[in-house]
Scaffold this motif. Structure first.
Motif, short mmCIF file in Angstrom:
data_model
loop_
_atom_site.label_atom_id
_atom_site.label_comp_id
_atom_site.label_asym_id
_atom_site.label_seq_id
_atom_site.Cartn_x
_atom_site.Cartn_y
_atom_site.Cartn_z
N MET A 1 0.83 -1.18 0.00
CA MET A 1 0.00 0.00 0.00
C MET A 1 0.87 1.24 0.00
SD MET A 1 -3.04 -0.59 2.68
CE MET A 1 -4.07 -1.99 2.45
N MET A 2 0.43 2.27 -0.67
CA MET A 2 1.16 3.53 -0.71
C MET A 2 0.36 4.56 0.09
SD MET A 2 3.98 4.79 -1.98
CE MET A 2 4.41 3.87 -3.42
N SER A 3 1.01 5.23 1.00
CA SER A 3 0.34 6.25 1.81
C SER A 3 0.30 7.57 1.04
CB SER A 3 1.05 6.44 3.14
OG SER A 3 2.25 7.16 2.94
N ASP A 4 -0.48 8.53 1.59
CA ASP A 4 -0.56 9.85 0.98
C ASP A 4 0.78 10.55 0.97
OD1 ASP A 4 -3.28 9.49 0.63
OD2 ASP A 4 -3.80 10.45 2.54
N THR A 5 1.65 10.18 1.88
CA THR A 5 2.96 10.83 1.97
C THR A 5 3.99 10.15 1.09
OG1 THR A 5 3.61 9.47 3.84
CG2 THR A 5 2.51 11.55 4.35
N GLY A 6 3.58 9.12 0.35
CA GLY A 6 4.50 8.40 -0.50
C GLY A 6 5.26 7.29 0.19
N THR A 7 4.97 7.09 1.45
CA THR A 7 5.62 6.02 2.20
C THR A 7 4.95 4.70 1.89
OG1 THR A 7 6.10 7.56 3.98
CG2 THR A 7 6.27 5.22 4.51
N HIS A 8 5.72 3.69 1.60
CA HIS A 8 5.16 2.36 1.32
C HIS A 8 5.05 1.58 2.62
CE1 HIS A 8 4.16 -1.22 -0.94
NE2 HIS A 8 5.05 -1.89 -0.23
N VAL A 9 3.86 1.09 2.90
CA VAL A 9 3.62 0.31 4.11
C VAL A 9 3.11 -1.05 3.69
CG1 VAL A 9 2.33 0.16 6.26
CG2 VAL A 9 3.03 2.38 5.40
N SER A 10 3.74 -2.12 4.18
CA SER A 10 3.25 -3.46 3.86
C SER A 10 3.12 -4.26 5.14
CB SER A 10 4.18 -4.17 2.88
OG SER A 10 5.41 -4.43 3.50
N LEU A 11 2.23 -5.22 5.10
CA LEU A 11 1.97 -6.05 6.26
C LEU A 11 1.61 -7.44 5.77
CD1 LEU A 11 1.60 -6.13 9.35
CD2 LEU A 11 -0.77 -5.42 8.98
N ASP A 12 2.34 -8.46 6.22
CA ASP A 12 2.04 -9.83 5.86
C ASP A 12 0.91 -10.32 6.74
OD1 ASP A 12 2.01 -12.43 4.98
OD2 ASP A 12 3.89 -13.00 5.94
N GLY A 163 -3.82 1.53 7.64
CA GLY A 163 -4.38 2.88 7.56
C GLY A 163 -3.96 3.74 8.74
N ALA A 164 -4.00 3.17 9.94
CA ALA A 164 -3.58 3.90 11.14
C ALA A 164 -2.11 4.27 11.07
CB ALA A 164 -3.87 3.07 12.39
N ILE A 165 -1.29 3.37 10.59
CA ILE A 165 0.15 3.66 10.45
C ILE A 165 0.36 4.78 9.44
CG2 ILE A 165 2.36 2.73 9.63
CD1 ILE A 165 1.41 -0.01 10.83
N GLU A 166 -0.35 4.71 8.34
CA GLU A 166 -0.20 5.74 7.31
C GLU A 166 -0.65 7.11 7.83
OE1 GLU A 166 -2.45 3.90 4.17
OE2 GLU A 166 -0.64 3.01 3.29
N ARG A 167 -1.77 7.15 8.58
CA ARG A 167 -2.24 8.43 9.14
C ARG A 167 -1.23 8.98 10.15
NH1 ARG A 167 -6.81 5.47 8.68
NH2 ARG A 167 -6.88 4.89 10.89
N ALA A 168 -0.68 8.12 10.99
CA ALA A 168 0.32 8.55 11.97
C ALA A 168 1.56 9.07 11.26
CB ALA A 168 0.67 7.40 12.91
N ALA A 170 1.70 10.41 8.29
CA ALA A 170 1.35 11.70 7.68
C ALA A 170 1.40 12.81 8.73
CB ALA A 170 -0.02 11.63 7.02
N ARG A 171 0.88 12.53 9.94
CA ARG A 171 0.90 13.54 11.01
C ARG A 171 2.33 13.88 11.44
NH1 ARG A 171 -2.90 10.24 13.90
NH2 ARG A 171 -4.82 10.45 12.76
N ILE A 172 3.16 12.86 11.52
CA ILE A 172 4.54 13.08 11.93
C ILE A 172 5.27 13.94 10.88
CG2 ILE A 172 6.79 11.93 12.24
CD1 ILE A 172 5.15 9.60 13.55
N ARG A 173 5.05 13.62 9.62
CA ARG A 173 5.71 14.39 8.55
C ARG A 173 5.20 15.82 8.48
NH1 ARG A 173 8.68 11.33 4.98
NH2 ARG A 173 8.51 9.09 5.26
N ALA A 174 3.93 16.03 8.84
CA ALA A 174 3.33 17.37 8.80
C ALA A 174 3.78 18.23 9.98
CB ALA A 174 1.81 17.28 8.78
N ALA A 175 4.21 17.60 11.05
CA ALA A 175 4.60 18.33 12.27
C ALA A 175 5.91 19.04 12.15
CB ALA A 175 4.62 17.37 13.45
#
Length: 175
Positions: A1-12, A163-168, A170-175
């Motif tokens: 999955m790709m987050s809004d911030t461009g970070t790739h998050v994967s989970l097996d 989704g929770a990881i991606e939102r977190a 995004a918040r960290i990058r925005a801070a």
């Protein structure tokens, strides 16, 4: 999955690999529904004489339903951790594989003979100090409810975690 911030998050999220390999706890050091509790070290002698490859993998303790082989079995601080492989050329193993992948089957249960135990009348618990482990079954209803296949597949739950990881993130990058 790709987050809004461009970070790739994967989970097996697979409980069982495509080749039928899975792992989990066949027994933990908790009191089960039958008021039995395995104590640390109870499997040591049995595993020394009957290692994982000699233990039977059954479905629901039914000796007519041999469904796979155990690759590894060892005690740790939680209980008896096992790794096994379903024999997918066997019809009952293919059924178990399908149920594992769907999350409908996730319990493990041990078939054993008590060698040494003690009854604690105050706690009303039989403490199993040494057991002769004969087989480990995949089952829908284990006596020890914490004896389960690891990481049971649940795609919706995994999507929420990602989704929770991606939102977190995004918040960290925005801070």
């Amino acid at each position: 999955m790709m987050s809004d911030t461009g970070t790739h998050v994967s989970l097996d999220i697979k409980a069982v690999d495509d080749d039928g390999t899975f792992s989990g706890y066949a027994s933990t050091y908790a009191v089960d529904q039958g008021r039995d509790a395995v104590v640390p070290g109870a499997f040591a002698k049995s595993l020394a004489t009957r290692p994982a490859g000699r233990l039977k993998m059954l479905r629901d303790h039914d000796p007519r339903q041999l469904i796979g082989t155990w690759i590894d079995a060892k005690e740790d601080g939680t209980g008896l951790w096992v790794k096994g492989k379903l024999l997918l050329d066997v019809a009952a193993a293919r059924e178990a594989y399908t149920l594992l992948k769907a999350g409908a089957l996730d319990g493990l249960s041990i078939g054993f003979r008590s060698i040494r135990d003690r009854w604690d009348s105050a706690k009303k618990v039989r403490f199993l100090e040494e057991i002769d482990l004969r087989e480990i079954s995949l089952t829908g209803f284990p006596m020890n409810e914490s004896a389960t296949v690891s990481a049971v597949k649940n795609e919706e739950f995994a999507r929420r975690i990602v989704g929770a990881i991606e939102r977190a993130d995004a918040r960290i990058r925005a801070a």
